[in-house]
Design a protein around this motif. Structure first.
Motif, PDB file in Angstrom:
ATOM      1  N   GLU A  21       7.470  -3.886  -1.822  1.00  0.00           N
ATOM      2  CA  GLU A  21       6.028  -3.721  -1.634  1.00  0.00           C
ATOM      3  C   GLU A  21       5.637  -2.241  -1.592  1.00  0.00           C
ATOM      4  O   GLU A  21       4.580  -1.853  -2.091  1.00  0.00           O
ATOM      5  CB  GLU A  21       5.563  -4.424  -0.359  1.00  0.00           C
ATOM      6  CG  GLU A  21       5.586  -5.927  -0.441  1.00  0.00           C
ATOM      7  CD  GLU A  21       4.656  -6.499  -1.510  1.00  0.00           C
ATOM      8  OE1 GLU A  21       3.549  -5.936  -1.718  1.00  0.00           O
ATOM      9  OE2 GLU A  21       5.032  -7.500  -2.135  1.00  0.00           O
ATOM     10  N   MET A  22       6.486  -1.424  -1.006  1.00  0.00           N
ATOM     11  CA  MET A  22       6.204   0.004  -0.922  1.00  0.00           C
ATOM     12  C   MET A  22       6.271   0.660  -2.296  1.00  0.00           C
ATOM     13  O   MET A  22       5.458   1.529  -2.624  1.00  0.00           O
ATOM     14  CB  MET A  22       7.171   0.654   0.062  1.00  0.00           C
ATOM     15  CG  MET A  22       6.938   0.158   1.485  1.00  0.00           C
ATOM     16  SD  MET A  22       8.295   0.429   2.625  1.00  0.00           S
ATOM     17  CE  MET A  22       8.324   2.180   2.727  1.00  0.00           C
ATOM     18  N   LEU A  77       3.095  -0.182  -4.070  1.00  0.00           N
ATOM     19  CA  LEU A  77       2.003   0.665  -3.596  1.00  0.00           C
ATOM     20  C   LEU A  77       2.001   1.993  -4.352  1.00  0.00           C
ATOM     21  O   LEU A  77       0.956   2.452  -4.826  1.00  0.00           O
ATOM     22  CB  LEU A  77       2.130   0.923  -2.093  1.00  0.00           C
ATOM     23  CG  LEU A  77       1.206   1.991  -1.496  1.00  0.00           C
ATOM     24  CD1 LEU A  77      -0.251   1.592  -1.643  1.00  0.00           C
ATOM     25  CD2 LEU A  77       1.559   2.243  -0.040  1.00  0.00           C
ATOM     26  N   ARG A 128       0.668   1.511  -7.840  1.00  0.00           N
ATOM     27  CA  ARG A 128      -0.789   1.306  -7.890  1.00  0.00           C
ATOM     28  C   ARG A 128      -1.548   2.591  -7.571  1.00  0.00           C
ATOM     29  O   ARG A 128      -2.671   2.764  -8.017  1.00  0.00           O
ATOM     30  CB  ARG A 128      -1.215   0.212  -6.900  1.00  0.00           C
ATOM     31  CG  ARG A 128      -0.776  -1.178  -7.284  1.00  0.00           C
ATOM     32  CD  ARG A 128      -1.425  -2.248  -6.414  1.00  0.00           C
ATOM     33  NE  ARG A 128      -1.302  -2.031  -4.993  1.00  0.00           N
ATOM     34  CZ  ARG A 128      -0.368  -2.570  -4.206  1.00  0.00           C
ATOM     35  NH1 ARG A 128       0.558  -3.354  -4.735  1.00  0.00           N
ATOM     36  NH2 ARG A 128      -0.341  -2.338  -2.917  1.00  0.00           N
ATOM     37  N   SER A 146       6.207   6.500   1.724  1.00  0.00           N
ATOM     38  CA  SER A 146       5.831   5.536   2.755  1.00  0.00           C
ATOM     39  C   SER A 146       7.077   5.131   3.533  1.00  0.00           C
ATOM     40  O   SER A 146       8.196   5.206   3.032  1.00  0.00           O
ATOM     41  CB  SER A 146       5.133   4.309   2.164  1.00  0.00           C
ATOM     42  OG  SER A 146       5.947   3.655   1.223  1.00  0.00           O
ATOM     43  N   GLU A 172      -5.707   0.102  -0.702  1.00  0.00           N
ATOM     44  CA  GLU A 172      -4.327  -0.216  -1.086  1.00  0.00           C
ATOM     45  C   GLU A 172      -3.384  -0.212   0.119  1.00  0.00           C
ATOM     46  O   GLU A 172      -2.456  -1.014   0.185  1.00  0.00           O
ATOM     47  CB  GLU A 172      -3.832   0.756  -2.164  1.00  0.00           C
ATOM     48  CG  GLU A 172      -4.531   0.599  -3.499  1.00  0.00           C
ATOM     49  CD  GLU A 172      -4.284  -0.741  -4.170  1.00  0.00           C
ATOM     50  OE1 GLU A 172      -3.288  -1.430  -3.852  1.00  0.00           O
ATOM     51  OE2 GLU A 172      -5.097  -1.119  -5.032  1.00  0.00           O
ATOM     52  N   LYS A 191      -3.936  -3.476   1.878  1.00  0.00           N
ATOM     53  CA  LYS A 191      -3.362  -4.558   1.059  1.00  0.00           C
ATOM     54  C   LYS A 191      -1.835  -4.616   1.250  1.00  0.00           C
ATOM     55  O   LYS A 191      -1.262  -5.689   1.447  1.00  0.00           O
ATOM     56  CB  LYS A 191      -3.706  -4.307  -0.412  1.00  0.00           C
ATOM     57  CG  LYS A 191      -3.201  -5.323  -1.382  1.00  0.00           C
ATOM     58  CD  LYS A 191      -3.679  -4.944  -2.777  1.00  0.00           C
ATOM     59  CE  LYS A 191      -3.173  -5.866  -3.839  1.00  0.00           C
ATOM     60  NZ  LYS A 191      -3.643  -5.474  -5.177  1.00  0.00           N
ATOM     61  N   THR A 192      -1.193  -3.458   1.220  1.00  0.00           N
ATOM     62  CA  THR A 192       0.259  -3.408   1.417  1.00  0.00           C
ATOM     63  C   THR A 192       0.621  -3.829   2.833  1.00  0.00           C
ATOM     64  O   THR A 192       1.580  -4.577   3.038  1.00  0.00           O
ATOM     65  CB  THR A 192       0.794  -2.002   1.099  1.00  0.00           C
ATOM     66  OG1 THR A 192       0.449  -1.684  -0.264  1.00  0.00           O
ATOM     67  CG2 THR A 192       2.307  -1.926   1.279  1.00  0.00           C
ATOM     68  N   SER A 195       0.578  -7.511   3.072  1.00  0.00           N
ATOM     69  CA  SER A 195       1.775  -8.078   2.435  1.00  0.00           C
ATOM     70  C   SER A 195       2.993  -7.949   3.345  1.00  0.00           C
ATOM     71  O   SER A 195       3.779  -8.889   3.478  1.00  0.00           O
ATOM     72  CB  SER A 195       2.064  -7.376   1.105  1.00  0.00           C
ATOM     73  OG  SER A 195       1.041  -7.632   0.175  1.00  0.00           O
TER      74      SER A 195
END
Length: 132
Positions: free
Chosen positions: A10-11, A14, A17, A24, A107, A110-111, A114
């Protein structure tokens, strides 16, 4: 797939995007790093992120501003944004100067959502012992 792998994925998404994101870290609320997509002092970033989240939650409660959504730090060399990703995970995101802060907030949230879902799913998964 393990928690660490799913969180890391997921990172990476990110960063894809948002090219202005330069790193992160996801850690537990007690400061233990779960996954990192950044160079530098990852362990210290995790520890301070959990402390900042606790302080931010306390401050929003104290001043009556509801539930914490994020904490944003603006520095001369960019930004750091911190998100509660459910009750057990903290997400810290660093970004370059000139980053579109509206997009970063969108964003980042959103992350964080998730990661919260991944954490919930992982904690709900029954653990099987070797004796079963």
């Amino acid at each position: 797939m393990e928690l660490r792998d799913e969180v890391y994925r997921e990172m990476v998404l990110l960063r894809r995007r948002m090219p202005d994101v330069d790193g992160s870290v996801a850690c537990s609320v007690d400061g233990l790093v779960i996954a990192a997509d950044m160079a530098g002092s990852v362990e210290q970033t995790g520890a301070l992120s959990s402390a900042l989240l606790a302080l931010s939650r306390r401050m929003t409660g104290l001043i009556g501003k509801g539930a914490l959504e994020e904490t944003l730090i603006s520095g001369t060399n960019g930004y750091a944004a911190f998100y509660a990703a459910g009750p057990k995970i903290v997400l810290a995101v660093t970004a370059r100067p000139g980053t579109n802060l509206g997009l970063l907030r969108l964003e980042g949230r959103k992350t964080a959502a998730s990661l919260a879902a991944i954490g919930e799913r992982m904690s709900a998964t029954p653990k099987h012992s070797a004796t079963q």
